[in-house]
Enzyme design. Structure first.
Site, PDB file in Angstrom:
ATOM      1  CG  ASP A  97      -0.341  -0.188   2.533  1.00  0.00           C
ATOM      2  OD1 ASP A  97       0.885  -0.421   2.585  1.00  0.00           O
ATOM      3  OD2 ASP A  97      -1.066  -0.129   3.538  1.00  0.00           O
ATOM      4  CB  THR A  98       3.967   2.271   1.757  1.00  0.00           C
ATOM      5  OG1 THR A  98       3.376   1.949   3.015  1.00  0.00           O
ATOM      6  CG2 THR A  98       4.783   3.537   1.900  1.00  0.00           C
TER       7      THR A  98
END
Length: 306
Positions: free
Chosen positions: A55-56
């Protein structure tokens, strides 16, 4: 050249490469949806695109403040980083726990994990159990009315990782440091926000040293970008303007990779221009810089930060 799994690591753990799937880069089209799936959704089918699988990594792609900016993906954790063309691996980075993480080709992530909104979330959870359902705006307002720099803590200290009665953990820590502790909810929140902002500055300075470049601006993306007081404190602590947003950065970064795979846009840079034109970002300018600089020096000395 095909990507491959690390042979020394596989051998060390006596693992066969056949246990793992083929490594492919983000933006690869894996195939089309199956007929069974299409019937369930009532669709004619579509391509499945492999996006950045963290997700980052997706969130960083949605940062629109410029090539050399510092990026903070702010949620429960804060991932403080910047983009580089390739990994930077050295003793200094190892000493300061700097991670090199893959992303979309040409958008390598150099970053450090810092405590994020976890402490605030835990403070809210404690008071919610006590019957006080504070929202973030109320916490901000209470913190703003408290005396600045009364209490500073190392937000990454081990005692703060465990859930449960976070106000008491912060009070105990402050008692050990100062012989006194924050008593009000606002004082607790201000302590956390100021301390977080200084830890962000420390992480950014490490990244600037590693990359050899000055990062003139900070782009805060993710849920934490909606927190005006934290964005303002970050700008003041770091002496750099903060661009806040987009808040749904992970989703947008995911979409950009799919748009590239579909041939709808030429690359991440074009995608970022579309994001800039589509969403209003907010800008926070630093103020009271000499005071924040002075308190930052005290913060580093107090916690032995190099």
């Amino acid at each position: 050249e095909d990507n491959y799994w690390s042979r020394p690591i596989l051998d060390a753990y006596e693992l066969s490469e056949n246990m793992f799937g083929r490594l492919v880069m983000p933006g690869t089209i894996a195939g089309k949806t199956t007929e069974i799936y299409n019937r369930q959704l009532g669709t004619k089918g579509f391509n499945v695109v492999l996006v950045c699988e963290h997700d980052t990594a997706s969130a960083f792609l949605a940062a629109t403040a410029g090539k050399d900016c510092a990026i903070i993906s702010s949620g429960t954790w804060a991932l403080v980083g910047t983009e580089t063309e390739k990994p930077i691996i050295n003793e200094y980075g190892m000493k300061h726990n700097i991670a090199n993480e893959g992303g979309y080709p040409g958008h390598h992530r150099l970053l450090r994990n810092v405590m994020g909104n976890w402490l605030i979330q835990e403070i809210r959870a404690y008071y919610r159990e006590e019957g006080h359902k504070y929202n973030y705006a109320e916490l901000e307002a209470m913190a703003q009315n408290e005396e600045p720099f009364s209490f500073l803590i190392d937000v990454d200290a081990p005692q703060f990782f465990e859930p449960g009665n976070m106000p008491q953990k912060i009070k105990d820590t402050c008692m050990n440091l100062y012989g006194k502790a924050p008593q009000s909810v606002g004082a607790l929140v201000r302590c956390v926000y100021e301390s977080l902002a200084f830890k962000y500055r420390w992480a950014i300075e490490i990244l600037e040293h590693m990359t050899g470049k000055t990062m003139p601006i900070i782009n805060i993306v993710g849920g934490g970008s909606k927190d005006d007081l934290m964005c303002n404190f970050t700008a003041c602590a770091c002496g750099k303007p903060v661009i806040a947003g987009p808040s749904e950065a992970t989703s947008y970064g995911n979409m950009l990779v799919q748009l590239i795979a579909a041939g709808e846009i030429s690359g991440i840079e074009e995608g970022r221009e579309i994001l800039k034109a589509s969403f209003v970002s907010r800008r926070f300018e630093p103020s009271d810089t000499p005071l924040w600089d002075e308190k930052y020096k005290e913060f580093k000395t107090m916690f032995g930060l190099e």
